[in-house]
Write a protein that holds these residues in place. Sequence first.
Motif, PDB file in Angstrom:
ATOM      1  N   PHE A  79     -10.762  -7.890  -0.237  1.00  0.00           N
ATOM      2  CA  PHE A  79      -9.911  -8.532   0.768  1.00  0.00           C
ATOM      3  C   PHE A  79      -9.034  -7.439   1.381  1.00  0.00           C
ATOM      4  CE2 PHE A  79      -6.437 -11.411   2.179  1.00  0.00           C
ATOM      5  CZ  PHE A  79      -7.205 -12.333   2.860  1.00  0.00           C
ATOM      6  N   ARG A  80      -9.208  -7.206   2.671  1.00  0.00           N
ATOM      7  CA  ARG A  80      -8.583  -6.056   3.334  1.00  0.00           C
ATOM      8  C   ARG A  80      -7.301  -6.484   4.045  1.00  0.00           C
ATOM      9  NH1 ARG A  80     -14.061  -5.580   6.445  1.00  0.00           N
ATOM     10  NH2 ARG A  80     -13.435  -7.764   6.508  1.00  0.00           N
ATOM     11  N   ILE A  81      -6.202  -5.859   3.662  1.00  0.00           N
ATOM     12  CA  ILE A  81      -4.881  -6.243   4.152  1.00  0.00           C
ATOM     13  C   ILE A  81      -4.212  -5.056   4.830  1.00  0.00           C
ATOM     14  CG2 ILE A  81      -2.612  -7.154   3.495  1.00  0.00           C
ATOM     15  CD1 ILE A  81      -3.920  -8.373   1.030  1.00  0.00           C
ATOM     16  N   GLY A  82      -3.541  -5.318   5.955  1.00  0.00           N
ATOM     17  CA  GLY A  82      -2.749  -4.306   6.636  1.00  0.00           C
ATOM     18  C   GLY A  82      -1.275  -4.679   6.625  1.00  0.00           C
ATOM     19  N   ILE A  83      -0.424  -3.662   6.598  1.00  0.00           N
ATOM     20  CA  ILE A  83       1.025  -3.847   6.730  1.00  0.00           C
ATOM     21  C   ILE A  83       1.493  -2.941   7.855  1.00  0.00           C
ATOM     22  CG2 ILE A  83       3.286  -3.653   5.615  1.00  0.00           C
ATOM     23  CD1 ILE A  83       1.845  -3.827   2.907  1.00  0.00           C
ATOM     24  N   CYS A  84       2.230  -3.498   8.809  1.00  0.00           N
ATOM     25  CA  CYS A  84       2.810  -2.678   9.880  1.00  0.00           C
ATOM     26  C   CYS A  84       4.297  -2.993   9.968  1.00  0.00           C
ATOM     27  CB  CYS A  84       2.111  -2.954  11.207  1.00  0.00           C
ATOM     28  SG  CYS A  84       2.677  -1.881  12.561  1.00  0.00           S
ATOM     29  N   ASP A  85       5.115  -2.051   9.530  1.00  0.00           N
ATOM     30  CA  ASP A  85       6.569  -2.215   9.515  1.00  0.00           C
ATOM     31  C   ASP A  85       7.171  -0.818   9.538  1.00  0.00           C
ATOM     32  OD1 ASP A  85       9.338  -2.688   8.714  1.00  0.00           O
ATOM     33  OD2 ASP A  85       8.678  -4.654   7.979  1.00  0.00           O
ATOM     34  N   ASP A  86       8.208  -0.612  10.351  1.00  0.00           N
ATOM     35  CA  ASP A  86       8.817   0.719  10.414  1.00  0.00           C
ATOM     36  C   ASP A  86       9.799   0.984   9.273  1.00  0.00           C
ATOM     37  OD1 ASP A  86      11.030  -0.796  11.311  1.00  0.00           O
ATOM     38  OD2 ASP A  86      10.448  -0.485  13.393  1.00  0.00           O
ATOM     39  N   GLU A  87      10.026  -0.027   8.414  1.00  0.00           N
ATOM     40  CA  GLU A  87      10.862   0.182   7.234  1.00  0.00           C
ATOM     41  C   GLU A  87       9.959   0.527   6.047  1.00  0.00           C
ATOM     42  OE1 GLU A  87      13.154  -3.324   6.626  1.00  0.00           O
ATOM     43  OE2 GLU A  87      14.325  -3.078   8.458  1.00  0.00           O
ATOM     44  N   LYS A  88       9.994   1.779   5.627  1.00  0.00           N
ATOM     45  CA  LYS A  88       9.086   2.214   4.568  1.00  0.00           C
ATOM     46  C   LYS A  88       9.357   1.487   3.256  1.00  0.00           C
ATOM     47  CE  LYS A  88       8.111   6.737   6.558  1.00  0.00           C
ATOM     48  NZ  LYS A  88       8.067   8.206   6.350  1.00  0.00           N
ATOM     49  N   GLY A  89      10.628   1.134   3.008  1.00  0.00           N
ATOM     50  CA  GLY A  89      10.961   0.417   1.786  1.00  0.00           C
ATOM     51  C   GLY A  89      10.310  -0.965   1.754  1.00  0.00           C
ATOM     52  N   THR A  90      10.330  -1.662   2.897  1.00  0.00           N
ATOM     53  CA  THR A  90       9.691  -2.976   2.986  1.00  0.00           C
ATOM     54  C   THR A  90       8.197  -2.857   2.750  1.00  0.00           C
ATOM     55  OG1 THR A  90      11.360  -3.839   4.522  1.00  0.00           O
ATOM     56  CG2 THR A  90       9.223  -4.938   4.497  1.00  0.00           C
ATOM     57  N   CYS A  91       7.586  -1.837   3.338  1.00  0.00           N
ATOM     58  CA  CYS A  91       6.143  -1.628   3.164  1.00  0.00           C
ATOM     59  C   CYS A  91       5.793  -1.416   1.694  1.00  0.00           C
ATOM     60  CB  CYS A  91       5.673  -0.434   3.988  1.00  0.00           C
ATOM     61  SG  CYS A  91       5.747  -0.682   5.778  1.00  0.00           S
ATOM     62  N   ALA A  92       6.582  -0.582   1.020  1.00  0.00           N
ATOM     63  CA  ALA A  92       6.309  -0.278  -0.388  1.00  0.00           C
ATOM     64  C   ALA A  92       6.466  -1.529  -1.253  1.00  0.00           C
ATOM     65  CB  ALA A  92       7.239   0.827  -0.867  1.00  0.00           C
ATOM     66  N   GLU A  93       7.518  -2.307  -1.011  1.00  0.00           N
ATOM     67  CA  GLU A  93       7.742  -3.525  -1.789  1.00  0.00           C
ATOM     68  C   GLU A  93       6.624  -4.541  -1.553  1.00  0.00           C
ATOM     69  OE1 GLU A  93      11.565  -4.933  -0.660  1.00  0.00           O
ATOM     70  OE2 GLU A  93      12.658  -3.312  -1.650  1.00  0.00           O
ATOM     71  N   LEU A  94       6.255  -4.720  -0.298  1.00  0.00           N
ATOM     72  CA  LEU A  94       5.203  -5.684   0.039  1.00  0.00           C
ATOM     73  C   LEU A  94       3.863  -5.246  -0.544  1.00  0.00           C
ATOM     74  CD1 LEU A  94       4.109  -8.148   1.449  1.00  0.00           C
ATOM     75  CD2 LEU A  94       4.155  -6.906   3.620  1.00  0.00           C
ATOM     76  N   GLU A  95       3.563  -3.969  -0.456  1.00  0.00           N
ATOM     77  CA  GLU A  95       2.315  -3.454  -1.009  1.00  0.00           C
ATOM     78  C   GLU A  95       2.241  -3.729  -2.510  1.00  0.00           C
ATOM     79  OE1 GLU A  95      -0.385   0.640  -0.845  1.00  0.00           O
ATOM     80  OE2 GLU A  95       1.723   0.679  -0.225  1.00  0.00           O
ATOM     81  N   ASP A  96       3.356  -3.521  -3.208  1.00  0.00           N
ATOM     82  CA  ASP A  96       3.409  -3.773  -4.645  1.00  0.00           C
ATOM     83  C   ASP A  96       3.173  -5.262  -4.950  1.00  0.00           C
ATOM     84  OD1 ASP A  96       4.064  -2.892  -7.428  1.00  0.00           O
ATOM     85  OD2 ASP A  96       5.748  -4.275  -7.155  1.00  0.00           O
ATOM     86  N   MET A  97       3.797  -6.157  -4.152  1.00  0.00           N
ATOM     87  CA  MET A  97       3.610  -7.595  -4.358  1.00  0.00           C
ATOM     88  C   MET A  97       2.154  -8.000  -4.149  1.00  0.00           C
ATOM     89  SD  MET A  97       6.904  -9.193  -2.370  1.00  0.00           S
ATOM     90  CE  MET A  97       8.561  -8.541  -2.616  1.00  0.00           C
ATOM     91  N   LEU A  98       1.501  -7.415  -3.145  1.00  0.00           N
ATOM     92  CA  LEU A  98       0.113  -7.761  -2.856  1.00  0.00           C
ATOM     93  C   LEU A  98      -0.821  -7.329  -3.979  1.00  0.00           C
ATOM     94  CD1 LEU A  98       0.094  -6.820   0.926  1.00  0.00           C
ATOM     95  CD2 LEU A  98      -0.093  -9.134  -0.027  1.00  0.00           C
ATOM     96  N   TYR A  99      -0.606  -6.139  -4.510  1.00  0.00           N
ATOM     97  CA  TYR A  99      -1.444  -5.685  -5.615  1.00  0.00           C
ATOM     98  C   TYR A  99      -1.187  -6.508  -6.878  1.00  0.00           C
ATOM     99  CZ  TYR A  99      -3.419  -1.730  -3.095  1.00  0.00           C
ATOM    100  OH  TYR A  99      -4.124  -0.950  -2.197  1.00  0.00           O
ATOM    101  N   LYS A 100       0.047  -6.941  -7.072  1.00  0.00           N
ATOM    102  CA  LYS A 100       0.344  -7.824  -8.213  1.00  0.00           C
ATOM    103  C   LYS A 100      -0.394  -9.147  -8.058  1.00  0.00           C
ATOM    104  CE  LYS A 100       4.892  -6.066  -9.597  1.00  0.00           C
ATOM    105  NZ  LYS A 100       6.353  -6.335  -9.633  1.00  0.00           N
ATOM    106  N   TYR A 101      -0.414  -9.679  -6.832  1.00  0.00           N
ATOM    107  CA  TYR A 101      -1.150 -10.920  -6.575  1.00  0.00           C
ATOM    108  C   TYR A 101      -2.634 -10.727  -6.893  1.00  0.00           C
ATOM    109  CZ  TYR A 101      -3.305 -14.873  -4.191  1.00  0.00           C
ATOM    110  OH  TYR A 101      -4.048 -15.991  -3.910  1.00  0.00           O
ATOM    111  N   GLY A 102      -3.216  -9.645  -6.398  1.00  0.00           N
ATOM    112  CA  GLY A 102      -4.624  -9.382  -6.636  1.00  0.00           C
ATOM    113  C   GLY A 102      -4.944  -9.277  -8.120  1.00  0.00           C
ATOM    114  N   ALA A 103      -4.089  -8.571  -8.874  1.00  0.00           N
ATOM    115  CA  ALA A 103      -4.307  -8.412 -10.306  1.00  0.00           C
ATOM    116  C   ALA A 103      -4.205  -9.752 -11.033  1.00  0.00           C
ATOM    117  CB  ALA A 103      -3.297  -7.420 -10.877  1.00  0.00           C
TER     118      ALA A 103
END
Length: 239
Positions: free
Chosen positions: A2-26
């Motif tokens: 399942f291929r997901i993209g994140i587009c946000d100029d706040e790097k902190g938001t991107c990192a947090e969201l990416e972590d949540m998505l991988y937790k969901y997948g796991a």
Amino acid sequence: MFRIGICDDEKGTCAELEDMLYKYGAAHGIKIDVSVWYTGEILCDFLKKEDTLDLLFLDIELITTNGIKVGNFIREELENMETLIVYISLKSSYAMNLFRIQPLDFLIKPLTQNLIDDVMDRGIKLYERRNQFFEYHTKGFHYKIPYKDIFYFYSENKKINIVLKEEEMQFNGRLKDITGAVPHNFVLIHQSYLVNSDYIAECTYELVKMRNGAILTISQPYRKSAREQIAQNEWEKMR
């Protein structure tokens, strides 16, 4: 995958969201691949070359362009109605500007794991629905067409025509025989028309305009049920 993209100029938001998505997948046993962009321009350049995202988390308040323009680019210029878009923002005031883009959801920051889990549950459900196939036989050949590629079916002279973006396919049959077998985003608006509500551009009491420009009549016996089903399908996308 399942291929997901994140587009946000706040790097902190991107990192947090990416972590949540991988937790969901796991947690759900789903293999997820996440790509991140910090500007809308770079994302658009990527999408011109690669049509590979199943779901996109898109910030509205990007610095050099806004997420609404990016969403319009995806839907109108690329004619991509398949990638699910989830808008994220600090404010709720944009919601009414997003109708034509048909986002899956609109999330207010800060994001939480529960919010992301709920969006992912609905996104996976829609993804699975869109990746089902319609199968039929004609002239000794067996065909499989993804439902997500079908704009509508129409019947004529004991034949069923399948309208796709670039072509039409035809086989012998009756429309009423396939109505109960298609996904519930397909709506019977006439005894001769079965339309994919994902490709409805405009809808009135008597007509629907499809995204390929076709204008189809909603006949009197189907107006109430068609209106309710189209509304329900739109509600499920936002629920």
